[in-house]
Design a protein around this motif. Structure first.
Motif, PDB file in Angstrom:
ATOM      1  N   UNK A  17       3.734  -6.226  -5.691  1.00 18.02           N
ATOM      2  CA  UNK A  17       2.699  -7.243  -5.573  1.00 18.02           C
ATOM      3  C   UNK A  17       2.231  -8.071  -6.318  1.00 18.02           C
ATOM      4  N   UNK A  18       1.663  -7.586  -7.071  1.00 20.23           N
ATOM      5  CA  UNK A  18       0.620  -8.307  -8.370  1.00 20.23           C
ATOM      6  C   UNK A  18       1.644  -8.217  -9.509  1.00 20.23           C
ATOM      7  N   UNK A  29      -4.537   3.435  -4.379  1.00 14.11           N
ATOM      8  CA  UNK A  29      -6.208   3.374  -4.759  1.00 14.11           C
ATOM      9  C   UNK A  29      -5.929   1.391  -4.467  1.00 14.11           C
ATOM     10  N   UNK A  30      -4.836   1.392  -6.272  1.00 13.37           N
ATOM     11  CA  UNK A  30      -4.709  -0.238  -6.367  1.00 13.37           C
ATOM     12  C   UNK A  30      -3.781  -0.618  -5.184  1.00 13.37           C
ATOM     13  N   UNK A  31      -3.313   0.110  -4.862  1.00 10.48           N
ATOM     14  CA  UNK A  31      -2.228  -0.826  -3.397  1.00 10.48           C
ATOM     15  C   UNK A  31      -3.263  -0.666  -2.106  1.00 10.48           C
ATOM     16  N   UNK A  32      -5.212  -0.392  -1.428  1.00 14.11           N
ATOM     17  CA  UNK A  32      -5.700  -0.708  -0.975  1.00 14.11           C
ATOM     18  C   UNK A  32      -6.399  -2.033  -1.119  1.00 14.11           C
ATOM     19  N   UNK A  33      -6.280  -2.015  -2.673  1.00 15.88           N
ATOM     20  CA  UNK A  33      -7.491  -3.118  -2.524  1.00 15.88           C
ATOM     21  C   UNK A  33      -6.427  -4.065  -3.471  1.00 15.88           C
ATOM     22  N   UNK A  36      -3.601  -8.837  -4.203  1.00 18.27           N
ATOM     23  CA  UNK A  36      -2.396  -9.901  -3.856  1.00 18.27           C
ATOM     24  C   UNK A  36      -1.797  -9.628  -3.166  1.00 18.27           C
ATOM     25  N   UNK A  37      -2.011  -8.175  -2.644  1.00 22.01           N
ATOM     26  CA  UNK A  37      -1.601  -7.494  -1.482  1.00 22.01           C
ATOM     27  C   UNK A  37      -1.705  -8.131   0.035  1.00 22.01           C
ATOM     28  N   UNK A  38      -2.864  -7.560   0.063  1.00 23.29           N
ATOM     29  CA  UNK A  38      -3.853  -8.450   0.644  1.00 23.29           C
ATOM     30  C   UNK A  38      -3.842  -9.855   1.404  1.00 23.29           C
ATOM     31  N   UNK A 288      11.979  -0.802   5.940  1.00 25.88           N
ATOM     32  CA  UNK A 288      10.960  -0.325   4.680  1.00 25.88           C
ATOM     33  C   UNK A 288      10.859  -1.405   3.293  1.00 25.88           C
ATOM     34  N   UNK A 289       9.702  -2.204   3.915  1.00 25.51           N
ATOM     35  CA  UNK A 289       9.413  -2.135   2.686  1.00 25.51           C
ATOM     36  C   UNK A 289       8.811  -1.803   1.482  1.00 25.51           C
ATOM     37  N   UNK A 290       8.725  -1.735   0.044  1.00 22.25           N
ATOM     38  CA  UNK A 290       9.219  -0.992  -0.820  1.00 22.25           C
ATOM     39  C   UNK A 290       7.616  -1.400  -1.294  1.00 22.25           C
TER      40      UNK A 290
END
Ligand SMILES: [Zn+2]
Ligand SMILES: [Zn+2]
Length: 351
Positions: A17-18, A29-33, A36-38, A288-290
């Motif tokens: 995402x970012x 931990x990064x993906x949770x917060x 860009x993803x959120x 499926x999304x990477x």
């Protein structure tokens, strides 16, 4: 390259995402917060009219080379086939070999017949296989199968099985319990719980045998043994062990499982469901999304320490780091064994 205290380089990857570069052990931990993803998730949810779908967040990594890893989200109702396709897309170039998953002690593979009741001695008329079998019909056949299997493992078959005779190996209560009306899925769940219980109780009988007479101990032990034979025969007969099973019927959050590509020169992948959520699938065709993937690793040549470019063919169960060479050293020292380019995949080095 940064290194760990052990001297091994730290594996990093990029957030899809970012695009930030993050160490492997910080990526979850990064993906949770990740803002860009959120934001992406929020946009999908605002725009979309469709209802949310259950999604599994899975981490896959090479069993022997964990510096190769993928974070991805997959629709939980998808079959194992979708996961198989995705892992091959990401990591496998040659597609000539068989593959399979092992989940909770059960193997699900590509070569398993994808039909109901694949037990050879239970024969159904051909036309039954071609039409959709109703739930009631399935339950009826399941009950018949239970009767058949239980009658196979009665006390009379003890000598045939080479087991010391136990006059009453199965309690009436247990038989009632196993024959309660269940759907096939419920029965599979029940049998798996029974399998775990029987394994545990067999260990206890073996361990705590001081206070009971040898006859009682033997009788208890063989009761458990008979029950286990029945549970296993039933599971073998009714459980769908093809890759057509849905992820949500065999996986749950926290579940670890494994994947093998090629049963000869095998590539072993470890997987774990690390999170789940209800979300919108942006592209219905892509189940499926990477979310993140490791960056290509830069190995030092095992002879001179310069950046390695090639890997000796044929490592399977140890680290690729011990078999990599720079072009010069490969030309000078490696005469016989074949060399392959280093790819960003746990299958690197395998032709
Ligand atoms: Zn990010
Ligand atoms: Zn070198």
């Amino acid at each position: 390259m940064k290194t760990q205290p052990t001297g091994r380089p730290i594996s990093t990857g990029n957030c899809a995402f970012c695009k930030a570069e993050i160490a492997k052990n910080k990526m979850m931990q990064h993906l949770k917060s990740c803002k860009q993803r959120l934001a992406t998730i929020a946009t999908h949810e605002e725009k979309s009219q469709v209802t949310k779908t259950r999604l599994f967040h899975i981490l896959a990594e090479g069993q022997y080379n964990p510096q190769y890893w993928l974070h991805f989200e997959v629709v939980a109702s998808e079959p194992l086939w979708s996961l198989d396709d995705f892992l091959k897309d990401m990591w496998i170039d040659d597609l000539d070999h068989l593959s399979g998953f092992t989940i909770n002690g059960t193997d699900y593979s590509a070569d398993y017949p994808d039909e109901f009741f694949p037990l050879n001695d239970v024969e159904y008329p051909k036309e039954v296989e071609e039409v959709e079998i109703s739930e009631e019909e399935k339950e009826k056949k399941t009950r018949e199968l239970i009767d058949e299997i239980i009658s196979t493992f009665t006390a009379e078959s003890a000598s045939y099985l080479g087991i010391p005779l136990n006059p009453a190996p199965l309690s009436a209560e247990w038989i009632v319990e196993i024959k309660k009306p269940h759907s096939v899925n419920e029965l599979v769940t029940f049998l798996k719980e029974e399998q775990a219980r029987l394994t545990k109780e067999t260990k206890i009988v073996r361990r705590d045998n001081q206070d009971i007479s040898p006859e009682v101990e033997r009788s208890r032990y063989f009761s458990l043994y008979y029950q286990k034979l029945i549970v296993e025969a039933l599971l073998e007969a009714i459980e769908d062990r093809s890759m057509g099973v849905s992820l949500e019927s065999v996986l749950k959050i926290g579940q670890k499982f494994s994947y093998v590509y090629d049963y000869g020169s095998s590539t072993y992948i470890k997987l774990r469901v690390i999170a789940e959520r209800e979300g919108i699938v942006p592209n219905k065709k892509k189940s499926v999304q990477l979310l993140a993937r490791n960056n290509a690793y830069e190995f030092p040549c095992t002879i001179c320490g310069k950046p390695a470019t090639t890997v000796a063919m044929g490592y399977f169960t140890n680290s690729i780091a011990d078999s990599v060479f720079c072009t010069q050293c490969a030309n000078k020292h490696i005469k016989e064994s074949g060399m392959l380019p280093i790819t960003n995949s746990p299958r690197a080095g395998v032709l």
